[in-house]
Design a protein around this motif. Structure first.
Motif: not given
Lengths: 150, 365
Positions: B168, B166, B149, B208-211, B151, B217, B158, B219
């Motif tokens: 970054i 996980c 994912d 996984v995901c960034f806000s 940023h 983050v 990420a 995951w």
């Protein structure tokens, strides 16, 4: 096909050992994790105080230890405690554990399943049912994916 | 909630176009099918056939309208719409194992491909040669990259991997962009620098995901759902089957789904720095509870050793594991609709407002 393609015994070298990208697990030795105290637990079982024996047996799990003897000893102690319980007492004992405790108990239960003996499977199944009710499928998944096993 | 069953095979991956009228998906084979919504039907308008192996990742760039696909044939293609047809351009990723996932960066000038050869290929377009070029991020990845994912600053990436971590990374390419401003994850960001590496999980990282702000983050690992918001890190041990995909729907709420076939809401409380279970986001059909006859009870006891009247049929909308979640409207800050696809070949669109009103104690912060 030629005869020499049938047998692989000519492979004298394990090439995976020489692969520079080989995944080596990071293990940290923890010397103080020697497993639960067997004498103390025995003493408490004989006295009839199975609940305290249970909590003590679940302390100091030999998770980081690479010594199989330590792990065998710990497993034997825990199995003794689990068999000493009456069926009706199992549920309150499981409820008295926190999240990590339930996960640890599940690990010991599955370890016990690996080597069945006499009546151990039936008792372990009863414990498994109660622990599953509290921990859910997640606790079983954590047993399966745990890299540091009991 | 609407559910559409596209096919009988699992949907490996999907991507939506900018105005959400078209969806590109892989029906578990070498092709990519593009469906267009006309009225209430979904019609197949294009079939993209170029890959020699199963297509494992699709991403559709909303602004530039390009699709990037990657597959087990170790290739990635960038598709551009010329007239009425999609024309592929091969991207040489220089990997020797299958590609697993692909994502366009927010500015769409580069994309990242995670692969089984233990590296991430960050590809950008070189104007002089009219060709996509890639750079590799190798250290310290020890195993397959399963999910990626970006940023929002277009530089940090990420990546969740099978080596239980996980991380970054910085994917700063000086040919296509300027130096990024310092972020919550660090200020020096040369290419390939690890800005953050997680500890504590013991399972593969599936999603996984960034806000939306990029400061948080989350995951989804096989055993737990960890969450990092500078500086606190917290995790939630799940009681359900493992989660495969996760996405932020607001800055404080996450929706995740996995082998349990229904999406679940998690809420993060920044005061307590704790993640908590928000609720199950599925409205099961209320099947008529008919009473059990004595004969049925005895049969159940005989067959399944239980007197329960629960059938072995799943009550959730999806009938098999959910493998991907994507946001349809509202972005990651204020998502209004999201879509899930799964191994049952179906796609479900979930409306956040209706879910909130349907489940009374559901709070999406």
């Amino acid at each position: 096909m030629a005869k020499n393609t049938l047998s692989s015994r000519f492979r004298g070298v394990d090439i995976d050992e020489y692969d520079e990208n080989k995944f080596v697990d990071e293990q940290d030795e923890a010397a103080e994790q020697q497993g639960p105290d067997a004498c103390e637990v025995d003493h408490l079982i004989r006295q009839g105080d199975t609940m305290t024996a249970f909590h003590i047996a679940l302390r100091n799990p030999p998770i980081n230890s690479k010594n199989p003897a330590v792990k065998e000893r710990a497993q034997a102690v825990v199995l003794r405690v689990l068999t000493a319980f009456k069926s009706s007492d199992i549920e309150p004992a499981v409820k008295s554990l926190d999240r990590n405790g339930v996960d640890l108990l599940m690990k010991y239960i599955y370890r016990g399943f690996e080597k069945p003996s006499d009546n151990s499977s039936a008792i372990l199944l009863q414990w498994h049912e109660k622990a599953f009710a509290v921990g859910g499928l997640g606790s079983i998944v954590r047993v399966l994916t745990a890299r540091k096993s009991v | 909630m609407s559910y559409h069953s596209f096919l009988l095979e699992p949907i490996s991956c999907h991507a939506w176009n900018k105005d959400r009228t078209q969806i590109a998906m892989c029906p578990n084979n070498h092709e990519v099918h593009i469906y267009k919504k006309e009225g209430s039907n979904w019609n197949k308008i294009h079939v993209l056939k170029e890959h020699n192996g199963q297509v494992t990742g699709i991403d559709w760039a909303p602004e530039s309208n390009r699709i990037v696909t990657c597959g087990t044939d170790r290739n990635a293609y960038v598709w551009t719409l010329k007239g009425d047809a999609w024309k592929p351009t091969l991207v040489i990723l220089r990997i020797n194992r299958a590609a697993r996932c692909v994502k366009w960066s927010p500015k769409e000038n580069k994309f990242a491909v995670g692969s089984g050869s233990r590296l991430i290929s960050v590809c950008y377009f070189e104007q002089d040669n009219d060709w996509w070029v890639c750079k590799h991020i190798k250290k310290p990845i020890r195993s397959t990259i399963l999910c990626l994912d970006w940023h929002p600053n277009n530089v940090l990436l990420a990546a969740g991997s099978c080596d239980f971590k996980c991380r970054i990374f910085s994917a700063y390419i000086k040919e296509v962009e300027e130096k990024p401003a310092p972020t919550a994850w660090g200020s020096k960001m040369p290419f390939g620098e690890v800005m953050f590496e997680s500890t504590g999980t013991a399972g593969w990282v599936h999603g996984v995901c960034f806000s939306d702000s990029g400061n948080r983050v989350a995951w989804a690992s096989h055993d737990i759902l960890p969450f990092k918001s500078d500086p606190a890190q917290t995790f939630l041990t799940s009681e359900t089957l493992p989660l495969l995909c996760v996405t932020f729907i607001t800055e404080n709420s996450l929706v995740a789904a996995g082998h349990d076939c229904y999406p679940v809401l998690f809420v993060y409380d920044s005061n307590k720095a704790a993640l908590s279970f928000g609720g199950k986001l599925d409205v099961p059909k209320q099947s008529a509870q008919k009473g059990m006859t004595a004969r049925e009870r005895f049969q159940n006891l005989d067959k399944k050793a239980t007197t329960d009247s629960k059938e072995a049929v799943l009550e959730s909308l999806h009938k098999n594991s959910i493998s991907q979640i994507s946001i349809l409207n509202g972005g990651k800050a204020r998502c209004a609709k999201f879509c899930t696809t799964g191994m049952d070949g179906g796609m479900a669109i979930w409306d956040v407002k209706t879910l909130e009103s349907a489940m009374k104690d559901l709070k999406i912060v």
